[in-house]
Scaffold this motif. Structure first.
Motif, mmCIF file in Angstrom:
data_model
loop_
_atom_site.group_PDB
_atom_site.id
_atom_site.type_symbol
_atom_site.label_atom_id
_atom_site.label_comp_id
_atom_site.label_asym_id
_atom_site.label_seq_id
_atom_site.Cartn_x
_atom_site.Cartn_y
_atom_site.Cartn_z
ATOM 1 N N CYS A 143 -1.864 9.080 -3.182
ATOM 2 C CA CYS A 143 -0.925 8.395 -2.057
ATOM 3 C C CYS A 143 -1.404 7.026 -1.870
ATOM 4 N N GLN A 144 -0.619 6.280 -1.596
ATOM 5 C CA GLN A 144 -1.163 4.772 -1.254
ATOM 6 C C GLN A 144 -2.165 4.958 0.017
ATOM 7 N N LEU B 264 8.671 10.234 -3.365
ATOM 8 C CA LEU B 264 8.865 10.618 -2.077
ATOM 9 C C LEU B 264 8.504 12.211 -1.993
ATOM 10 N N ALA B 265 8.977 13.134 -2.799
ATOM 11 C CA ALA B 265 8.852 14.501 -2.824
ATOM 12 C C ALA B 265 7.193 14.688 -2.938
ATOM 13 N N TYR C 21 0.690 -5.763 4.491
ATOM 14 C CA TYR C 21 0.365 -4.471 4.389
ATOM 15 C C TYR C 21 -0.648 -4.212 3.555
ATOM 16 N N ILE C 22 -1.104 -4.934 2.541
ATOM 17 C CA ILE C 22 -2.049 -4.822 1.586
ATOM 18 C C ILE C 22 -3.345 -5.148 2.219
ATOM 19 N N GLU D 127 8.876 3.499 2.863
ATOM 20 C CA GLU D 127 7.662 3.651 3.575
ATOM 21 C C GLU D 127 7.092 2.307 4.185
ATOM 22 N N VAL D 128 7.306 1.260 3.281
ATOM 23 C CA VAL D 128 6.729 -0.025 3.607
ATOM 24 C C VAL D 128 7.670 -1.231 4.094
#
Length: 298
Positions: free
Chosen positions: A242-243, A227-228, A295-296, A109-110
């Motif tokens: 979740c992030q 991921l699941a 991103y952070i 994702e990142v």
């Protein structure tokens, strides 16, 4: 045991059979024929004077001798892979192969847009991305660069802290429309479907410090893959972790009880000190560290 030294290709086939459990499976994974793999195993057994596999109902089972040899063969495989990566970088400019390891969510994702920009700037780079929540051993050169959620302790590693990735509880808006938004911890734990882990993990044990007693049957949907779990949150299966940065990208994901739960993941980028002067590793290290920091902070 004979004095002849087995070649690397014999150990490569040996590891393939250990992993796949059969000659045919190893042959497919290695791009060889089954008779070739069989000859390699026979040659290695003869050279070492050891029986490495026994036939079972499920294929070939490694003997105790094979299991004792396996970690050394894996170290040899990692060394050969590192040698090839270094060899690929010889020449002018930034070129060659860089192997990067990260957790599932960060890797999927990142990192991709970060790595896409890196390849645009340095088209001579070849990037290998491996996803693992375990800490791959940089000391054994299983990877050149690692993104880790814990401060590396080895002195021979170059490490840079890029900040905290915040975790929070999230749910899809469709789930909250159907079941309501919990307003208290008691409502969350007693009136909602929770998404979490199937097996006990160090991360789950750390969650108990904030979430209190958590048992396997606490979770309505259990998956050991991060991921699941993320996919289940996005599908509206329930409320999960979740992030926060990822959730902000999707307006349909809603944060739940933000004041009650917030968990920072201390995030580091690390590589072996011997790679500091490698152009391919240096530019990749800087790009990954800078991209994660953006991103952070976004």
């Amino acid at each position: 045991m004979t004095t002849a030294e087995p070649g690397w290709e014999l150990y490569r086939s040996f590891l393939g059979v250990v992993k796949e459990g059969s000659l045919s499976g190893a042959a497919r994974s290695l791009g060889l024929t089954q008779p070739t793999v069989g000859r390699h195993i026979e040659a290695l057994e003869q050279a070492l004077g050891l029986a490495l596999f026994t036939r079972s109902q499920h294929g070939l089972a490694p003997t105790e001798a094979a299991l004792a040899l396996q970690p050394y063969a894996e170290t040899l495989a990692a060394t050969v892979a590192a040698l090839l990566r270094v060899a690929s970088s010889q020449g002018d400019g930034v070129r060659g192969t860089v192997r990067i390891t990260a957790s599932e969510v960060v890797g999927v994702e990142v990192l991709p847009p970060i790595l896409a920009a890196l390849r645009e700037e340095h088209p001579g780079l070849r990037i290998e991305l491996t996803l693992a929540n375990r800490l791959e051993d940089l000391l054994k050169r299983e990877a050149d660069i690692a993104v880790r959620m814990v401060r590396p302790s080895q002195d021979v590693l170059v490490a840079r802290r890029v900040g905290d990735i915040e975790l929070g509880l999230h749910a899809h808006e469709d789930y909250l429309t159907r079941h309501g938004t919990p307003r208290s911890w008691n409502e969350l734990m007693n009136g909602h479907a929770l998404i979490g882990f199937d097996r006990e993990t160090a991360f789950l044990r750390s969650l108990r410090e904030q979430l209190g007693p958590l048992r396997r049957d606490t979770f309505g949907l259990r998956a050991d893959s991060d991921l699941a779990q993320l996919a289940a949150i996005r599908a509206g299966c329930g409320i999960g972790i979740c992030q926060v940065g990822l959730a902000r990208r999707d307006a349909r994901l809603v944060r739940v009880l933000p004041k009650a739960f917030s968990m920072p993941l201390d995030t580091w980028v690390a590589m072996h000190m011997d790679l500091r002067d490698s152009p391919r590793c240096r530019v990749a290290f800087e790009a990954v560290a800078a991209g994660l920091k953006r991103y952070i902070e976004a």
